[in-house]
Design a protein around this motif. Structure first.
Motif, mmCIF file in Angstrom:
data_model
loop_
_atom_site.group_PDB
_atom_site.id
_atom_site.type_symbol
_atom_site.label_atom_id
_atom_site.label_comp_id
_atom_site.label_asym_id
_atom_site.label_seq_id
_atom_site.Cartn_x
_atom_site.Cartn_y
_atom_site.Cartn_z
ATOM 1 N N TYR A 193 27.837 23.325 -11.079
ATOM 2 C CA TYR A 193 27.332 24.648 -11.413
ATOM 3 C C TYR A 193 26.612 25.323 -10.250
ATOM 4 C CZ TYR A 193 25.047 28.374 -14.027
ATOM 5 O OH TYR A 193 24.631 29.587 -14.472
ATOM 6 N N PHE A 194 25.860 24.530 -9.463
ATOM 7 C CA PHE A 194 25.034 25.154 -8.418
ATOM 8 C C PHE A 194 25.619 25.056 -7.018
ATOM 9 C CE2 PHE A 194 21.939 24.278 -11.809
ATOM 10 C CZ PHE A 194 21.390 25.542 -11.945
ATOM 11 N N VAL A 195 26.470 24.035 -6.771
ATOM 12 C CA VAL A 195 26.984 23.852 -5.411
ATOM 13 C C VAL A 195 28.366 24.483 -5.226
ATOM 14 C CG1 VAL A 195 27.541 22.166 -3.608
ATOM 15 C CG2 VAL A 195 25.597 21.762 -5.143
ATOM 16 N N LEU A 196 29.218 24.363 -6.238
ATOM 17 C CA LEU A 196 30.564 24.902 -6.082
ATOM 18 C C LEU A 196 30.610 26.401 -5.771
ATOM 19 C CD1 LEU A 196 32.972 23.034 -8.537
ATOM 20 C CD2 LEU A 196 32.472 22.614 -6.124
ATOM 21 N N PRO A 197 29.667 27.207 -6.311
ATOM 22 C CA PRO A 197 29.706 28.644 -5.960
ATOM 23 C C PRO A 197 29.656 28.882 -4.460
ATOM 24 C CG PRO A 197 28.274 28.313 -7.831
ATOM 25 C CD PRO A 197 28.677 26.941 -7.366
ATOM 26 N N ALA A 198 29.008 27.989 -3.708
ATOM 27 C CA ALA A 198 28.977 28.118 -2.250
ATOM 28 C C ALA A 198 30.378 28.039 -1.658
ATOM 29 C CB ALA A 198 28.090 27.029 -1.653
ATOM 30 N N PHE A 199 31.290 27.424 -2.383
ATOM 31 C CA PHE A 199 32.685 27.356 -1.938
ATOM 32 C C PHE A 199 33.554 28.381 -2.659
ATOM 33 C CE2 PHE A 199 30.765 23.240 -1.289
ATOM 34 C CZ PHE A 199 31.140 22.941 0.018
ATOM 35 N N GLY A 200 32.909 29.330 -3.299
ATOM 36 C CA GLY A 200 33.648 30.395 -3.956
ATOM 37 C C GLY A 200 34.149 30.052 -5.342
#
Lengths: 252, 236
Positions: free
Chosen positions: B78-85
């Motif tokens: 939820y929190f880290v994957l957004p950094a990869f779009g």
């Protein structure tokens, strides 16, 4: 019909079969006897390739059926071809190996429906008639664990026959049975022999071998020691080891 | 320090919101059950495959899931994957995370069930001309699944409780619904007591049901109804 040529099989360091050759004619009943650990069950399991020997050829009607040697290396045929051959080779096991989650009827129907794609109605009709042949018409809906050992083994015979095999293999089919239940299974086997089924029977039942076999093979230490008509093997065995073995079993 | 008092008024007010949370918790549980029940079988089959590469990949997946904390797996999604779009809704992230984790565990359960089936069953199937795939589907799996049903049941009770970890993803399941009310009222005692009670309300019957499954699993294979024996004709 079936030829095994120079079969070698080891389990780890134990050389279980040491170059066994065996030929079985259509309609013949061959009994294989011998002490436990002599390799007779392993030999039988090579016929339908439940055991894959390290060396040797397995031929049915003159053809390699499971594998071939390509460039000096043994190469298995595709699984489809192996299963096609196995459909023609029925087998009955010491521990019955019925499918516990299926009723007697479903056990007998399973392979015709799933493997041969037979219509359910036809398969059921055939299964009921086979169960009637082994005297279990009234047990069709019962599950294996509700049946006695003798009844289970008779269902197992019906299950193998449902595929209309050309040959039936019996791997100590009565060894796990209580003594009083042995007779009912042997009787079914005797009937099959009378009807002309080709049979290879690994057994400790010397009486059966003597009465029913066309040929008896005595194995010891992974080799065929002696073979011949039952009369010859049981009355006038030529080999010392055969005489010793027969003395031991007949004393029991 | 003052002794806490259960605030019945607050409890009545909070009930609808908490009940919505419980509904989401149960919904999440069932979705993850459905996915991991099926995915777990395929992972188990892959781990028993004759293809080495398939065994290695799935083995690594299962070990990774079992060797790292579920909470952290959820947080990562939820929190880290957004950094990869890759931006996931809390609910989707919870479904994906819990399903990946539970599929790994269930695959081990299935695998133990499959391996518990005696060799003779495979011999018999093979001797009848069944292919390995057919004998797996018709002979081994039906028996294996039956063996592991009670174990699966226990995992599902555990899953029901583990869905509370999704509160860390701001998913408004039961626990987070309670926490939202607490940030407004500061009444830890009343709200957490209610939340606890509401988990128990669903969790306990589930546990009883699993116990029933365990008892039934021991009874073996039999006809459901005994065939009626014909009544003998009485001589007159």
């Amino acid at each position: 019909m079936i030829q095994l040529e120079e079969i070698h099989k080891s389990f780890g360091d134990t050389h279980v079969l040491r170059g066994v050759s065996l030929s079985i004619e259509r309609g013949e009943v061959v009994c294989i006897i011998g002490p436990s650990g002599s390799g007779k069950s392993t030999l039988l399991r090579c016929v339908n390739y439940l055991e894959q020997p390290e060396k040797g050829r397995i031929l049915i009607d003159g053809q390699n059926v499971y594998r071939d040697v390509v460039g000096g290396k043994i190469k298995n045929y595709p699984m489809r071809q192996i299963t096609a051959t196995r459909q023609k080779v029925g087998m009955v096991f010491q521990q019955f190996n019925l499918f516990p989650h299926l009723s007697a009827l479903q056990n007998v129907m399973e392979a015709p429906v799933q493997v041969k794609r037979m219509k359910r109605a036809d398969a059921e009709h055939k299964a009921r008639s086979l169960l009637a042949d082994v005297g279990l018409a009234d047990k069709a809906d019962q599950y294996p664990e509700e049946l006695s050992g003798g009844q289970q083994q008779r269902v197992a015979i019906a299950r193998a026959l449902a595929m209309e095999p050309d040959v039936m293999l019996f791997d100590e089919a009565t060894s796990a049975l209580d003594p009083e239940l042995v007779g009912e299974v042997l009787e079914i086997m005797r009937q099959l022999a009378v009807e002309g089924m080709t049979m290879v029977v690994v057994t400790h039942e010397m009486g059966f071998a003597r009465q029913v076999a066309d040929r008896v093979i005595f194995m010891d230490h992974g080799m065929i020691v002696e073979e011949g008509p039952p009369q010859a093997i049981f009355e006038t065995p030529r080999e010392e080891r055969t005489r010793d073995f027969l003395r031991l079993v007949q004393a029991a | 320090m003052e002794r806490p008092v259960f605030d019945w008024e607050l409890a009545r007010e909070s009930w609808p919101a908490l009940f919505e949370g419980l509904k989401l918790t149960v919904e999440l549980t069932f979705i993850v059950i459905a996915i991991s029940l099926v995915l777990g079988v395929f992972v188990a089959l892959a781990r028993l495959s004759k293809h080495r590469s398939l065994r290695i990949v799935t083995g690594a997946y299962v070990d990774f899931m079992r060797a790292t904390p579920l909470l952290l797996q959820l947080i990562y999604l939820y929190f880290v994957l957004p950094a990869f779009g890759i931006r996931l809704e809390p609910f989707i992230a919870a479904v994906v995370g819990l399903s990946l984790n539970y599929s790994a565990y269930l695959s081990e359960v299935y695998r133990s069930g499959i391996q518990a089936i005696p060799r003779g069953q495979l011999d018999a199937a093979a001797a009848l001309g069944m292919s390995p795939a057919l004998s797996m589907r018709r002979i081994v799996l039906p028996q294996a699944i039956r063996i592991v049903i009670p174990t699966l049941g226990n995992y599902f009770v555990a899953l029901f409780k583990d869905t509370s970890l999704a509160s860390a993803l701001t998913l408004r399941e039961l626990l987070f619904s309670g926490q939202i009310i607490i940030t407004r009222t500061y009444d830890y005692f009343t709200i957490y007591t209610m939340v606890l009670f509401m988990y128990f309300l669903v969790g306990y019957p589930s546990l009883v049901f699993v116990r029933y499954l365990e008892k039934r699993a021991r009874s073996g294979y039999r006809r459901r109804r005994p065939t009626r024996t014909p009544v003998p004709v009485q001589p007159t």
